[in-house]
Design an enzyme around this catalytic site. Sequence first.
Site, PDB file in Angstrom:
ATOM      1  CE  LYS A  55      30.548  47.946  36.919  1.00 57.17           C
ATOM      2  NZ  LYS A  55      31.265  46.939  36.128  1.00 57.17           N
ATOM      3  CD  GLN A  99      30.962  44.569  33.489  1.00 54.42           C
ATOM      4  OE1 GLN A  99      31.290  45.648  33.981  1.00 54.42           O
ATOM      5  NE2 GLN A  99      30.422  43.611  34.210  1.00 54.42           N
ATOM      6  CG  ASP A 122      37.578  46.359  37.674  1.00 51.61           C
ATOM      7  OD1 ASP A 122      36.672  46.420  38.526  1.00 51.61           O
ATOM      8  OD2 ASP A 122      37.375  46.155  36.456  1.00 51.61           O
TER       9      ASP A 122
HETATM   10  N1  GUN Z   1      32.039  41.754  35.973  1.00 50.76           N
HETATM   11  C1  GUN Z   1      31.340  41.524  37.118  1.00 50.76           C
HETATM   12  N2  GUN Z   1      31.844  42.269  38.121  1.00 50.76           N
HETATM   13  C2  GUN Z   1      32.873  42.966  37.617  1.00 50.76           C
HETATM   14  C3  GUN Z   1      33.771  43.919  38.170  1.00 50.76           C
HETATM   15  O1  GUN Z   1      33.756  44.261  39.348  1.00 50.76           O
HETATM   16  N3  GUN Z   1      34.684  44.436  37.300  1.00 50.76           N
HETATM   17  C4  GUN Z   1      34.744  44.068  35.999  1.00 50.76           C
HETATM   18  N4  GUN Z   1      35.669  44.617  35.241  1.00 50.76           N
HETATM   19  N5  GUN Z   1      33.917  43.191  35.456  1.00 50.76           N
HETATM   20  C5  GUN Z   1      32.994  42.648  36.266  1.00 50.76           C
END
Ligand code: GUN
Length: 298
Positions: A55, A99, A122
């Site tokens: 990311k 996350q 998100d």
């Molecule tokens: N863990 C796995 N995929 C995601 C996501 O799209 N957002 C977040 N915050 N955690 C994740």
Amino acid sequence: MTLGKTIDGKAFAEKLRGRVAVGVADFVAKTGRKPGLAVVLVGEDPASSVYVRSKGKATVEVGMESLEFKRPATISQEELLELVEELNGDPSVDGILVQLPLPKHLDDAEVIARINPAKDVDGFHVVNAGKLAVGDPTALVPCTPMGCLMLLKDELGDLSGKEAVVIGRSNIVGKPMAALLLGESCTVTIAHSRTHDLAGVVHRADIVVAAVGRPEMVKGSWIKPGATVIDVGINRVPADEEGKTKIVGDVDTAGAISHCAGITPVPGGVGPMTIAVLLRNTLVAASAREGLPMPEGL
Ligand code: GUN
């Protein structure tokens, strides 16, 4: 026998990232600053660390500021909430992503509830979930289902009137996916582990979105000829070679390809879209915070 095509999510995601980069350059020209995405990683889960690293790299590649906040697995709920508050109040931060999953002693829901909904890239906050449910265009929408919708619209054009079956009812994928498809005037069914005759339900669908997290559970023979299949699953299973593993989706791709019009592969389908949409959402959030119109082509 018609052989379906593979839907190249990787190529589409690259194009989307290119459009985001153009939008970011325009944002910088207008505001004199870069959009900022803050990613919070608690603990050292290897899969989460890999996601967070990719990311960060993707964020910088489109010209945005990437801020990483790594905290030990021993962090308290209060300390994590304080960090979220700090990021809420930081004017250089447009997007906040915590996350998931968090270590067991922490309360995900309370942490998400504390994020400023305007920075919730998100789309997990109840304010954004509610906006999506009522069709408010200012909703920040969860990245994976938004990516699935973009692929579907690119493949099929107008989705109006189509029968869509979403398998899985999670808050992160299944429910927002169903809301997005309803917003496109599909006839939507949400199937799940208690659904009777899942094969029969899936066989009605022009559009199948599988998000159950069970390796190759959706059989090729269930797919209606000519349907479009989006496979959200990422499941690690033993490979043929002793001691090795491989990643498979929720759909039996080899069986489905001879029935469907198109199917997203795993890997290389939905996966690459998620980060591309995260970047898009960050630019959308940054533009809204600056009172700029929604960036074009996104
Ligand atoms: N863990 C796995 N995929 C995601 C996501 O799209 N957002 C977040 N915050 N955690 C994740």
